[in-house]
Design an enzyme around this catalytic site. Structure first.
Site, PDB file in Angstrom:
ATOM      1  N   HIS A  91       0.841  -1.202   0.000  1.00  9.60           N
ATOM      2  CA  HIS A  91       0.000   0.000   0.000  1.00  9.60           C
ATOM      3  C   HIS A  91       0.880   1.258   0.000  1.00  9.60           C
ATOM      4  O   HIS A  91       0.740   2.137  -0.855  1.00  9.60           O
ATOM      5  CB  HIS A  91      -0.904  -0.028   1.237  1.00  9.60           C
ATOM      6  CG  HIS A  91      -1.786   1.168   1.387  1.00  9.60           C
ATOM      7  ND1 HIS A  91      -3.126   1.154   1.087  1.00  9.60           N
ATOM      8  CD2 HIS A  91      -1.528   2.439   1.807  1.00  9.60           C
ATOM      9  CE1 HIS A  91      -3.652   2.353   1.316  1.00  9.60           C
ATOM     10  NE2 HIS A  91      -2.698   3.151   1.755  1.00  9.60           N
ATOM     11  N   GLU A  92       1.796   1.323   0.976  1.00 10.21           N
ATOM     12  CA  GLU A  92       2.652   2.512   1.060  1.00 10.21           C
ATOM     13  C   GLU A  92       3.559   2.620  -0.164  1.00 10.21           C
ATOM     14  O   GLU A  92       3.867   3.715  -0.627  1.00 10.21           O
ATOM     15  CB  GLU A  92       3.482   2.501   2.352  1.00 10.21           C
ATOM     16  CG  GLU A  92       2.658   2.566   3.635  1.00 10.21           C
ATOM     17  CD  GLU A  92       1.637   3.708   3.650  1.00 10.21           C
ATOM     18  OE1 GLU A  92       1.865   4.750   2.995  1.00 10.21           O
ATOM     19  OE2 GLU A  92       0.592   3.558   4.305  1.00 10.21           O
TER      20      GLU A  92
ATOM     21  N   HIS B 115       1.719   4.402  -2.873  1.00 10.73           N
ATOM     22  CA  HIS B 115       1.849   5.859  -2.724  1.00 10.73           C
ATOM     23  C   HIS B 115       3.230   6.292  -3.216  1.00 10.73           C
ATOM     24  O   HIS B 115       3.389   7.312  -3.875  1.00 10.73           O
ATOM     25  CB  HIS B 115       1.735   6.264  -1.248  1.00 10.73           C
ATOM     26  CG  HIS B 115       0.345   6.294  -0.715  1.00 10.73           C
ATOM     27  ND1 HIS B 115      -0.689   6.980  -1.327  1.00 10.73           N
ATOM     28  CD2 HIS B 115      -0.188   5.760   0.425  1.00 10.73           C
ATOM     29  CE1 HIS B 115      -1.792   6.851  -0.597  1.00 10.73           C
ATOM     30  NE2 HIS B 115      -1.515   6.119   0.467  1.00 10.73           N
TER      31      HIS B 115
ATOM     32  N   HIS C 284       3.491   6.615  -6.883  1.00 11.28           N
ATOM     33  CA  HIS C 284       2.777   7.826  -7.318  1.00 11.28           C
ATOM     34  C   HIS C 284       3.733   9.024  -7.229  1.00 11.28           C
ATOM     35  O   HIS C 284       3.749   9.894  -8.107  1.00 11.28           O
ATOM     36  CB  HIS C 284       1.560   8.030  -6.401  1.00 11.28           C
ATOM     37  CG  HIS C 284       0.501   8.916  -6.959  1.00 11.28           C
ATOM     38  ND1 HIS C 284      -0.602   9.279  -6.228  1.00 11.28           N
ATOM     39  CD2 HIS C 284       0.353   9.524  -8.168  1.00 11.28           C
ATOM     40  CE1 HIS C 284      -1.372  10.066  -6.968  1.00 11.28           C
ATOM     41  NE2 HIS C 284      -0.810  10.239  -8.148  1.00 11.28           N
TER      42      HIS C 284
END
Length: 675
Positions: free
Chosen positions: A467-468, A471, A474
Site C-alpha cells: 500500500h505505502e 503511494h 505515485h
C-alpha cells in the site's frame, strides 16, 4: 550559513542529514521565511503587467528553500523525533501558518493573480497550466482573500491556533503510547502468543534491563497480543489502555483539543462563507459535497450491515461454543476471528509469516514495479540517512535514467509515531529544462529482526508495505512541470487509488511466486496457502467494512454539521456509533482522542476516501485482471494517465482516460463478497 539554507551539494541533491544539528532548525526557518517573503515581494513589486509566467509560475516556484527545509524537519518530527524537535515544531508551526496567511491574505498579490485569472480564456493555456491557475486563484479565494480586514485577522488567529492544537494532539498520543507498558514475569501469561512476539517482548525487557517480557501499544506488539494471547484479562487490559489514549483526564488528555479543533474548523468555514468544514473541504474533492459523501457511506452501510451482523453472530456463537463466552467484547474480536479463520481456512498468520521475510517482500514490491513500469531499485550506501535502520535506493528506468531516490524505514523506535506512511523529501518538477527527480520515503512499523529470526511479516503487514509502496510509486513516477501539481498532490479521495490498487498483487499467485519464499528453506509458498489467502480475503469483510464506515461517519459527524453545542465528547461519539455498533461500549475508551487521521493528519472530512478509492481500485484492477496482471499496455495506461500526472487535471478525467469509463461500485462489492 546553515547547510539547510543552500542547495544541497550532496549526491543527487539529497538531504545531508548527518550535517544538520537540531539547533540549526529554528534560525533556518526564520531565515527561510525571510527568503520566501522576498520572492513573494519581488512578484508583487514587479512593474510589468501580471502574466501567467511572472505571477502564477513565479509563485509556484517560490519558497523552494523553505519547502525543502519544512519537508526535512517535519518528516523527521514524525519518524525520528525527540523533545527538542517537538519544542521547535511548536514554535515553528505558528510562524509557517502566519507566513502562509501573509501570502493568501496579501491583497496586492491577489490583485495580480485575479488579473491573470480574469483573462484566463484568452491565454491559450494547456490543461496543466489551467489547473495551476485555478488552484492558485482558489488558494486565495478559499482562504479569505475576499474577506474584509477584521475577518482576515480572525482567520489568521484561527489558523495559528489550529496549527498548535494539531501538534499538541499528536504529541499527547505519542506520550500516552510511550507511557504504557505491560510487564509480564509469569511465563503462563504468554500462552497463545507466537514465538516471534514473545522474543520481541523479551528483547524490549532486556533493553530496559528488566526480567520477563514487555508489551507496548506500538502496533507490532499490540496487534499480536490482542490476536493471540489466551489470557482474556490481559487482552482486556491492553485493549482498554489502547482505547484510552489521551482520554484519561490527565496532562495528555485530548478531549479539549478535539472540541477546540472541531469548533475552530467550523468557525473558519463559516468565516469563508461555507456551511461547515466538510462543505469547505469537499468542494475540492471528487465527491464534491457532504450530501454525496453521506449518501455514498450510507449506501455502502445498507449493503454491509446485514453481512456484518451475520458475521458478528457467527463469531459470538463460535466464542461461546469454544470458551463459553457469553458476551463478545472488543478485546475478543481479533482473538476469536483469528481462531475462526484458522478453523474455516486452516490458515493463520503464524503459518504464513515464514514466507514473508521483510527483505524479500520489499524485493517483491520492487519486482512488481519492474514488471509493470520498467523500474529498477538498486540499494546504495553513499546517500546520507537520518537513522542507521533506513535503507536507500536509486530508482532507474529501462534506459538507466534516474527516476527517484527511495528511502525505506521499517521498524518502530521511541521517536517514531505509530502507523505507516509515504512522504517525500523533495518533489518532482521541471525547471530550466531540467526534470528534477523526487526523493520519496516509506515509513512503517514492522517487527524487528531478533537474535534468531529475520523480520517476518503478517499478511496484513505485507499488504501495508505494498500500500505505502503504491503511494511511493505515485511520487516516484511523477512527471509534471509544476511542483504543486506533482506526485501525490491530487484530490484527497483520489490519492488512495495508487496505494490501494497495489495491494491487489498480494493476492495473486503470479505475484506471490516472486517473493513469498520460506526464509529457512527457500520453498515457494504452497499453492493451497495462496488459494486460502484469496478465499479468506473476504472473510469478515462485512465487519471490516462496517468498521471503516463507522470511522468515516464519525469524521463527517465532527465536520459536516455545527459542532458548537457538543460538550461531552464521549456522549457525542456514542450517539454517532449507534447505527454501526456491534460490540458493547467500553466506558474508559474514546476513538476521537486518538483519531490522528482526522485531527492531526489531513483526513478531516476525508476518511471516507479509503472506501471511495476502494471503488476506484477494484474497478481499475478488474481491468488488469481482464488483460493479465502484468499486462504492459494496461500498466502503461495507468502510469501515463494516473501515476505520472499528479494533480494536473480533474481525477475523473484522468481515470476515464485510463479506464475508458467511470468506475462502477459493483467491482468492490463483488470483491468484498457483499453482492
Amino acid at each position: 550559513m546553515s547547510v539547510l539554507l543552500s542547495k544541497f551539494t550532496t549526491k543527487h541533491n539529497t538531504a545531508p542529514f548527518s550535517q544538520i544539528k537540531i539547533e540549526d532548525y529554528f534560525p533556518a526557518f526564520q531565515e527561510g521565511i525571510v527568503l520566501a517573503r522576498a520572492e513573494i515581494d519581488a512578484i508583487v513589486n514587479n512593474p510589468e503587467a501580471p502574466t501567467f509566467e511572472n505571477t502564477i509560475v513565479a509563485m509556484d516556484f517560490s519558497g523552494d528553500i523553505l519547502d525543502r527545509l519544512s519537508s526535512v524537519f517535519f518528516n523527521l518530527n514524525s519518524a525520528e523525533t525527540n523533545d527538542e524537535m517537538q519544542k521547535i515544531a511548536q514554535e515553528v508551526s505558528p510562524l509557517l501558518s502566519e507566513f502562509g496567511n501573509d501570502i493568501t491574505l496579501n491583497a496586492a498579490l491577489f490583485a495580480k493573480v485575479k488579473a491573470v485569472y480574469d483573462q484566463k480564456e484568452s491565454l491559450n493555456l494547456n490543461p496543466e497550466q489551467t489547473t495551476l491557475l485555478d488552484k492558485k486563484y482558489k488558494s486565495f479565494s478559499r482562504n479569505g482573500a475576499n474577506l474584509p480586514e477584521e475577518k482576515k485577522n480572525k482567520l489568521r488567529e484561527i489558523d495559528k491556533e489550529l496549527s498548535k492544537l494539531k501538534l499538541q494532539f499528536e504529541e499527547n498520543i505519542l506520550a500516552e503510547t510511550n507511557a504504557f507498558e505491560l510487564h509480564l514475569t509469569d511465563h503462563n501469561h504468554l500462552a497463545g502468543l507466537p514465538e516471534g512476539t514473545i522474543e520481541a517482548a523479551r528483547l524490549l525487557a532486556k533493553n530496559q534491563e528488566k526480567e520477563g517480557w514487555i508489551f507496548t501499544l506500538d502496533h507490532p506488539s499490540y496487534v499480536p497480543f490482542l490476536t493471540y494471547a489466551d489470557n482474556r484479562e490481559l487482552r482486556k487490559k491492553m485493549a482498554i489502555a489502547f482505547g484510552a489514549r489521551s482520554f484519561q483526564n490527565n496532562e495528555f488528555d485530548n478531549q479539549e483539543n478535539v472540541l477546540k479543533i472541531a469548533k475552530l474548523r467550523f468557525e473558519r468555514a463559516n468565516l469563508l462563507g461555507y456551511k461547515t468544514h466538510a462543505h469547505f473541504v469537499l468542494e475540492e474533492r471528487m465527491s464534491e459535497s457532504p450530501e454525496k459523501v453521506f449518501s455514498f457511506l450510507n449506501d455502502l452501510l445498507s449493503k454491509a450491515k446485514p453481512a456484518a451482523q451475520k458475521e458478528f453472530a457467527e463469531l459470538s456463537a463460535f466464542a461461546k461454543e469454544l470458551d463459553g463466552i457469553e458476551q463478545l467484547e472488543k478485546w475478543d474480536g481479533a482473538y476469536y476471528s483469528e481462531k475462526l479463520k484458522k478453523q474455516l481456512f486452516n490458515l493463520d498468520d503464524e503459518k504464513l509469516k515464514p514466507y514473508f521475510q521483510l527483505e524479500k517482500v520489499l524485493d517483491g514490491a520492487f519486482t512488481v514495479a519492474q514488471k509493470l513500469y520498467g523500474l529498477t531499485f538498486t540499494e546504495v550506501f553513499d546517500i546520507d540517512k537520518y537513522h542507521e535502520e533506513v535503507t536507500t535506493y536509486e530508482v532507474t528506468d529501462s534506459e538507466n535514467n534516474l527516476v527517484s531516490i527511495f528511502y525505506a524505514d521499517f521498524f518502530p523506535r521511541k521517536g517514531k509515531r505509530n502507523g505507516a506512511w509515504m512522504t517525500s523529501f523533495k518533489s518532482q518538477y521541471v525547471k530550466d529544462g531540467i526534470n528534477e527527480r523526487p526523493h520519496v520515503s516509506n515509513v512503517c512499523n514492522f517487527t524487528k529482526p531478533t537474535e534468531t529470526k529475520p523480520s517476518l511479516l503478517t499478511f496484513n503487514e505485507v499488504t501495508t508495505l505494498f500500500h505505502e509502496f503504491g503511494h511511493g510509486l505515485h511520487g516516484m513516477l511523477a512527471d509534471t512541470v509544476y511542483p504543486s501539481l506533482s506526485g501525490t498532490s491530487v484530490y484527497w479521495d483520489f490519492v488512495e487509488l495508487p496505494s490501494q490498487i497495489m495491494e491487489n498483487w498480494c493476492y495473486e499467485p503470479e505475484a506471490l511466486a516472486l517473493f513469498a519464499n520460506h526464509y529457512e528453506t527457500g520453498e515457494i509458498i504452497p499453492i493451497e496457502y495462496v488459494q486460502k489467502i484469496k478465499e479468506s480475503a473476504s472473510f469478515q469483510e462485512g465487519l471490516a467494512t462496517l468498521r471503516q464506515l463507522s470511522f468515516g461517519l464519525l469524521d463527517m459527524a465532527w465536520h459536516g454539521q455545527d459542532p458548537t453545542s457538543i460538550t461531552d465528547l464521549k456522549a457525542f461519539e456514542t450517539e454517532q456509533f449507534a447505527n454501526t455498533q456491534l460490540y458493547p461500549d467500553v466506558k474508559e475508551n474514546a476513538m476521537s482522542t486518538a483519531f490522528s487521521h482526522i485531527f492531526q493528519g489531513g483526513y478531516s472530512s476525508g476518511y471516507y476516501s479509503y472506501k471511495w478509492a476502494e471503488v476506484l481500485d477494484a474497478d481499475a484492477f478488474e481491468y488488469f485482471q481482464e488483460k493479465g496482471i502484468f499486462n504492459h499496455e494496461v500498466a502503461t495506461k495507468f502510469k501515463d494517465n494516473v501515476l505520472s500526472k499528479g494533480g494536473t487535471e480533474h481525477p475523473m478525467i484522468l481515470y476515464k482516460r485510463f479506464r475508458g469509463q467511470e468506475p462502477k461500485p459493483e467491482a468492490l462489492l463483488k470483491r468484498a463478497g457483499l453482492l
